[in-house]
Design a protein around this motif. Structure first.
Motif, PDB file in Angstrom:
ATOM      1  N   GLU A   7       0.820  -1.210   0.000  1.00 34.41           N
ATOM      2  CA  GLU A   7       0.000   0.000   0.000  1.00 34.41           C
ATOM      3  C   GLU A   7       0.861   1.270   0.000  1.00 34.41           C
ATOM      4  O   GLU A   7       0.599   2.215  -0.752  1.00 34.41           O
ATOM      5  CB  GLU A   7      -0.906  -0.021   1.232  1.00 34.41           C
ATOM      6  CG  GLU A   7      -1.893   1.121   1.284  1.00 34.41           C
ATOM      7  CD  GLU A   7      -2.634   1.152   2.611  1.00 34.41           C
ATOM      8  OE1 GLU A   7      -2.319   0.354   3.501  1.00 34.41           O
ATOM      9  OE2 GLU A   7      -3.535   1.998   2.739  1.00 34.41           O
TER      10      GLU A   7
ATOM     11  N   TYR B 253     -12.024   7.146  -9.849  1.00 33.55           N
ATOM     12  CA  TYR B 253     -12.129   5.995  -8.942  1.00 33.55           C
ATOM     13  C   TYR B 253     -11.350   6.264  -7.656  1.00 33.55           C
ATOM     14  O   TYR B 253     -11.070   5.351  -6.896  1.00 33.55           O
ATOM     15  CB  TYR B 253     -11.634   4.695  -9.609  1.00 33.55           C
ATOM     16  CG  TYR B 253     -10.446   4.903 -10.484  1.00 33.55           C
ATOM     17  CD1 TYR B 253      -9.198   5.040  -9.934  1.00 33.55           C
ATOM     18  CD2 TYR B 253     -10.600   5.013 -11.853  1.00 33.55           C
ATOM     19  CE1 TYR B 253      -8.117   5.284 -10.729  1.00 33.55           C
ATOM     20  CE2 TYR B 253      -9.510   5.253 -12.661  1.00 33.55           C
ATOM     21  CZ  TYR B 253      -8.274   5.390 -12.087  1.00 33.55           C
ATOM     22  OH  TYR B 253      -7.199   5.646 -12.888  1.00 33.55           O
ATOM     23  N   ILE B 254     -10.967   7.525  -7.445  1.00 37.24           N
ATOM     24  CA  ILE B 254     -10.266   7.857  -6.208  1.00 37.24           C
ATOM     25  C   ILE B 254     -11.046   8.922  -5.428  1.00 37.24           C
ATOM     26  O   ILE B 254     -11.570   8.653  -4.346  1.00 37.24           O
ATOM     27  CB  ILE B 254      -8.826   8.330  -6.488  1.00 37.24           C
ATOM     28  CG1 ILE B 254      -8.027   7.201  -7.156  1.00 37.24           C
ATOM     29  CG2 ILE B 254      -8.144   8.751  -5.195  1.00 37.24           C
ATOM     30  CD1 ILE B 254      -6.617   7.560  -7.536  1.00 37.24           C
TER      31      ILE B 254
ATOM     32  N   GLU C 264     -13.136  18.678   2.019  1.00 35.24           N
ATOM     33  CA  GLU C 264     -12.421  17.442   1.689  1.00 35.24           C
ATOM     34  C   GLU C 264     -12.339  17.232   0.178  1.00 35.24           C
ATOM     35  O   GLU C 264     -11.333  16.758  -0.348  1.00 35.24           O
ATOM     36  CB  GLU C 264     -13.123  16.237   2.337  1.00 35.24           C
ATOM     37  CG  GLU C 264     -12.886  16.144   3.834  1.00 35.24           C
ATOM     38  CD  GLU C 264     -13.794  15.116   4.494  1.00 35.24           C
ATOM     39  OE1 GLU C 264     -14.341  14.261   3.777  1.00 35.24           O
ATOM     40  OE2 GLU C 264     -13.963  15.179   5.721  1.00 35.24           O
TER      41      GLU C 264
ATOM     42  N   LEU D 244     -13.586   1.498 -12.599  1.00 35.47           N
ATOM     43  CA  LEU D 244     -12.243   0.929 -12.536  1.00 35.47           C
ATOM     44  C   LEU D 244     -12.112  -0.359 -13.357  1.00 35.47           C
ATOM     45  O   LEU D 244     -11.065  -0.613 -13.953  1.00 35.47           O
ATOM     46  CB  LEU D 244     -11.875   0.664 -11.077  1.00 35.47           C
ATOM     47  CG  LEU D 244     -10.441   0.288 -10.774  1.00 35.47           C
ATOM     48  CD1 LEU D 244      -9.489   1.344 -11.291  1.00 35.47           C
ATOM     49  CD2 LEU D 244     -10.256   0.132  -9.268  1.00 35.47           C
TER      50      LEU D 244
ATOM     51  N   PRO E 127     -15.315   8.186  -5.337  1.00 31.89           N
ATOM     52  CA  PRO E 127     -15.802   7.137  -4.424  1.00 31.89           C
ATOM     53  C   PRO E 127     -15.739   7.556  -2.952  1.00 31.89           C
ATOM     54  O   PRO E 127     -16.652   7.259  -2.179  1.00 31.89           O
ATOM     55  CB  PRO E 127     -14.853   5.958  -4.700  1.00 31.89           C
ATOM     56  CG  PRO E 127     -14.395   6.179  -6.090  1.00 31.89           C
ATOM     57  CD  PRO E 127     -14.309   7.665  -6.270  1.00 31.89           C
ATOM     58  N   ALA E 128     -14.664   8.270  -2.577  1.00 29.49           N
ATOM     59  CA  ALA E 128     -14.555   8.705  -1.175  1.00 29.49           C
ATOM     60  C   ALA E 128     -15.688   9.681  -0.839  1.00 29.49           C
ATOM     61  O   ALA E 128     -16.315   9.572   0.222  1.00 29.49           O
ATOM     62  CB  ALA E 128     -13.198   9.370  -0.939  1.00 29.49           C
TER      63      ALA E 128
ATOM     64  N   GLU F  72     -14.582  -9.692  -7.866  1.00 28.78           N
ATOM     65  CA  GLU F  72     -15.512  -9.647  -6.737  1.00 28.78           C
ATOM     66  C   GLU F  72     -16.807  -8.914  -7.059  1.00 28.78           C
ATOM     67  O   GLU F  72     -17.848  -9.213  -6.496  1.00 28.78           O
ATOM     68  CB  GLU F  72     -14.823  -8.979  -5.534  1.00 28.78           C
ATOM     69  CG  GLU F  72     -13.725  -9.866  -4.952  1.00 28.78           C
ATOM     70  CD  GLU F  72     -12.723  -9.088  -4.108  1.00 28.78           C
ATOM     71  OE1 GLU F  72     -12.992  -7.916  -3.815  1.00 28.78           O
ATOM     72  OE2 GLU F  72     -11.665  -9.663  -3.781  1.00 28.78           O
TER      73      GLU F  72
ATOM     74  N   VAL G   6      -5.807  -4.099  -8.847  1.00 26.94           N
ATOM     75  CA  VAL G   6      -7.023  -3.603  -8.190  1.00 26.94           C
ATOM     76  C   VAL G   6      -8.233  -3.788  -9.103  1.00 26.94           C
ATOM     77  O   VAL G   6      -9.299  -4.240  -8.668  1.00 26.94           O
ATOM     78  CB  VAL G   6      -6.857  -2.107  -7.817  1.00 26.94           C
ATOM     79  CG1 VAL G   6      -8.136  -1.560  -7.230  1.00 26.94           C
ATOM     80  CG2 VAL G   6      -5.715  -1.934  -6.826  1.00 26.94           C
TER      81      VAL G   6
ATOM     82  N   ARG H  77      -9.160  -7.489  -9.266  1.00 24.79           N
ATOM     83  CA  ARG H  77      -9.862  -7.916  -8.044  1.00 24.79           C
ATOM     84  C   ARG H  77     -11.290  -7.386  -8.049  1.00 24.79           C
ATOM     85  O   ARG H  77     -12.225  -8.074  -7.645  1.00 24.79           O
ATOM     86  CB  ARG H  77      -9.123  -7.409  -6.810  1.00 24.79           C
ATOM     87  CG  ARG H  77      -7.877  -8.197  -6.498  1.00 24.79           C
ATOM     88  CD  ARG H  77      -7.334  -7.824  -5.117  1.00 24.79           C
ATOM     89  NE  ARG H  77      -5.932  -8.210  -5.054  1.00 24.79           N
ATOM     90  CZ  ARG H  77      -4.920  -7.359  -5.078  1.00 24.79           C
ATOM     91  NH1 ARG H  77      -5.136  -6.065  -5.123  1.00 24.79           N
ATOM     92  NH2 ARG H  77      -3.677  -7.785  -5.033  1.00 24.79           N
TER      93      ARG H  77
ATOM     94  N   LEU I 253     -17.655   1.428  -8.467  1.00 21.97           N
ATOM     95  CA  LEU I 253     -16.213   1.156  -8.554  1.00 21.97           C
ATOM     96  C   LEU I 253     -15.903   0.152  -9.657  1.00 21.97           C
ATOM     97  O   LEU I 253     -14.931   0.299 -10.394  1.00 21.97           O
ATOM     98  CB  LEU I 253     -15.701   0.633  -7.211  1.00 21.97           C
ATOM     99  CG  LEU I 253     -15.222   1.686  -6.211  1.00 21.97           C
ATOM    100  CD1 LEU I 253     -14.784   1.029  -4.922  1.00 21.97           C
ATOM    101  CD2 LEU I 253     -14.075   2.509  -6.781  1.00 21.97           C
TER     102      LEU I 253
ATOM    103  N   ASP J  11      -0.179  -2.179 -10.487  1.00 23.12           N
ATOM    104  CA  ASP J  11      -1.004  -2.166  -9.276  1.00 23.12           C
ATOM    105  C   ASP J  11      -2.462  -1.875  -9.620  1.00 23.12           C
ATOM    106  O   ASP J  11      -3.382  -2.504  -9.091  1.00 23.12           O
ATOM    107  CB  ASP J  11      -0.463  -1.109  -8.305  1.00 23.12           C
ATOM    108  CG  ASP J  11      -1.192  -1.131  -6.969  1.00 23.12           C
ATOM    109  OD1 ASP J  11      -1.389  -2.242  -6.435  1.00 23.12           O
ATOM    110  OD2 ASP J  11      -1.571  -0.066  -6.468  1.00 23.12           O
ATOM    111  N   MET J  12      -2.675  -0.909 -10.535  1.00 19.25           N
ATOM    112  CA  MET J  12      -4.045  -0.595 -10.939  1.00 19.25           C
ATOM    113  C   MET J  12      -4.707  -1.816 -11.588  1.00 19.25           C
ATOM    114  O   MET J  12      -5.901  -2.063 -11.412  1.00 19.25           O
ATOM    115  CB  MET J  12      -4.045   0.564 -11.939  1.00 19.25           C
ATOM    116  CG  MET J  12      -3.596   1.886 -11.371  1.00 19.25           C
ATOM    117  SD  MET J  12      -4.794   2.577 -10.239  1.00 19.25           S
ATOM    118  CE  MET J  12      -6.136   2.871 -11.341  1.00 19.25           C
TER     119      MET J  12
ATOM    120  N   ARG K 237     -18.976   7.814  -0.510  1.00 18.22           N
ATOM    121  CA  ARG K 237     -19.127   7.049   0.732  1.00 18.22           C
ATOM    122  C   ARG K 237     -19.599   7.949   1.867  1.00 18.22           C
ATOM    123  O   ARG K 237     -20.309   7.509   2.775  1.00 18.22           O
ATOM    124  CB  ARG K 237     -17.803   6.378   1.153  1.00 18.22           C
ATOM    125  CG  ARG K 237     -17.377   5.196   0.319  1.00 18.22           C
ATOM    126  CD  ARG K 237     -18.493   4.200   0.051  1.00 18.22           C
ATOM    127  NE  ARG K 237     -19.082   3.644   1.261  1.00 18.22           N
ATOM    128  CZ  ARG K 237     -20.337   3.233   1.363  1.00 18.22           C
ATOM    129  NH1 ARG K 237     -21.166   3.340   0.341  1.00 18.22           N
ATOM    130  NH2 ARG K 237     -20.803   2.726   2.492  1.00 18.22           N
TER     131      ARG K 237
END
Lengths: 103, 325
Positions: free
Chosen positions: B37, B276-277, B169, B300, B280-281, B226, B219, B222, B296, B215-216, B284
């Motif tokens: 991470e 996607y960064i 934020e 993504l 999404p935050a 899922e 992610v 995954r 997502l 890494d992307m 939420r």
């Protein structure tokens, strides 16, 4: 050794809500808490893992407070106002502390 | 047509795309390959700083003209407007609830900075110049879409979704601060500043981008593994159609502004990409009832790979045709 009754409140919540939760807790006069990273888990909203997260949007943290029993209601009211609509778990259990004056 | 196919084929065998593909395949095959991470976070900071700095240096090098302000304005308008189009399209193509459709729409009005970085890398490889201030346009397009989505939701309910903390934020999230901050540092120090740190932010750039996209890919893979269950044909089609529609609006804006071929490509990429960064935050916090598995996975797992593999060469070919570049 002499110990004293206390309550341990554990709140597992989305990382994006951490600051809002700790602000609410402090507003309820609870100044002591610990924030822990959470590695992963699974619940009603599905499984998730800290691994491979590209933002804090999907991460979780755990906020732990150990408080005097008479403060539990105020803390839970404040916490619930924040976590009500969000993914998370709130639990309360009894514990013992050595130095009661610190809580 | 042959040129488009040739460009797409060259793009597909670039180290950047193949690194992403490796990540996706490794995740789908349930390999334990992972990027720590902290390393991923460090690479994203590096890429944002480098792209912001180089954009600022380019502006310092070529000077400022009226297109900077107009480009920013166009980007903000696009970011406000694209969620409304995405929302309408989703209501037509899918059976998503109003809340989920608004949350998805927010992602498609905002931008993917990694797609932007990949596009600038393709432009550099092709020897095509672009306006340095497009970095500032990218930053300006992050947030307005969130407001549009919250407005869409508030029309269907009376609940308060936005507060001052959330606004702060969104506007001061780390990506925007770093991108804009590096842009101003590059602008202030100019080519002389770039010369001082060139060996750090120019030469290793593509290598770091490869690892970051690995890494992307992990992610995204995954996410597909899922969240693939929630993807219905209508949603999948939206994930491919919406970026193309967005790119057409970006093309129109770029041509109206008189941007260079590279600038038009970047405007198309910004309009076509999905966040996607940052979004999404924000979702939420503001719309916790909306399902992350939908927005997502779409942004993504579907739109990001589409833009990276087919979208960027397509937008480049269309922009070259439209501008004669």
């Amino acid at each position: 050794m002499q110990t004293h009754d206390a309550k341990r409140v554990e709140i597992t919540i989305e990382a994006v809500m951490q600051k809002r939760l700790t602000d609410a807790i402090e507003a309820a006069d609870v100044t002591g808490y610990t924030v822990l990273p959470v590695l992963g888990g699974s619940g009603r909203s599905g499984g998730w893992s800290r691994e491979g997260q590209i933002s804090r949007a999907s991460g979780m943290v755990q906020v732990i407070c150990i408080i005097r029993p008479e403060m539990v209601d105020a803390l839970l009211d404040a916490a619930f106002a924040v976590v009500d609509r969000h993914i998370g778990v709130v639990s309360v259990c009894d514990c013992q502390v050595l130095r009661a004056e610190r809580f | 047509m042959d040129d488009i196919l040739s460009l797409a084929a060259n793009n597909l065998v670039s180290p950047i795309i193949l690194s992403f593909a490796l990540g996706v395949l490794a995740a789908l095959a349930r390999s334990d390959l992972s990027i720590p991470e902290a390393v991923a976070k460090g690479m994203s900071i590096y890429l944002l700083f480098a792209i912001g700095f180089k954009g600022g240096v380019s502006v310092a090098d070529h000077g400022i003209d009226g297109t900077l302000g107009l480009s920013l304005l166009a980007g903000i308008i696009l970011s406000f407007a694209l969620p409304l189009i995405a929302f309408g399209l989703l209501q037509f193509m899918s059976k998503l609830s109003r809340l989920d459709a608004a949350a998805v729409a927010a992602h498609y009005g905002s931008i993917s900075i990694v797609t932007f970085v990949a596009a600038t890398s393709v432009l550099e490889s092709s020897g095509i110049a672009s306006e340095g201030h497009m970095v500032a346009v990218a930053a300006a397009m992050e947030a307005p879409a969130i407001l549009s989505a919250l407005w869409l939701v508030s029309r269907g309910s009376s609940g308060q979704r936005m507060d001052n903390d959330l606004m702060r934020e969104i506007l001061l999230n780390g990506s925007i601060v770093l991108l804009i901050g590096a842009f101003f540092i590059g602008w202030a120090t100019g080519p002389a500043g770039l010369a001082e740190i060139e060996s750090f932010i120019v030469a290793p750039f593509k290598g770091v981008l490869c690892l970051f996209l690995l890494d992307m890919g992990l992610v995204a893979g995954r996410g597909l593994r899922e969240g693939g269950g929630v993807m219905r044909p209508g949603l999948l089609a939206f994930g491919v159609l919406m970026p193309v529609i967005g790119s057409v609006f970006g093309l129109g804006a770029g041509l109206l502004l008189g941007l260079s071929t590279g600038g038009v490509v970047l405007m198309m990429v910004l309009s076509a990409s999905a966040s996607y960064i940052a979004v999404p935050a924000a979702m939420r916090v503001a719309l916790p009832e909306a399902k992350p598995s939908i927005y997502l996975t779409l942004s993504l797992g579907v739109t990001f790979p589409f833009n990276l593999t087919i979208g960027i060469p397509l937008y480049l070919a269309v922009a070259q045709f439209a501008t004669g570049g």
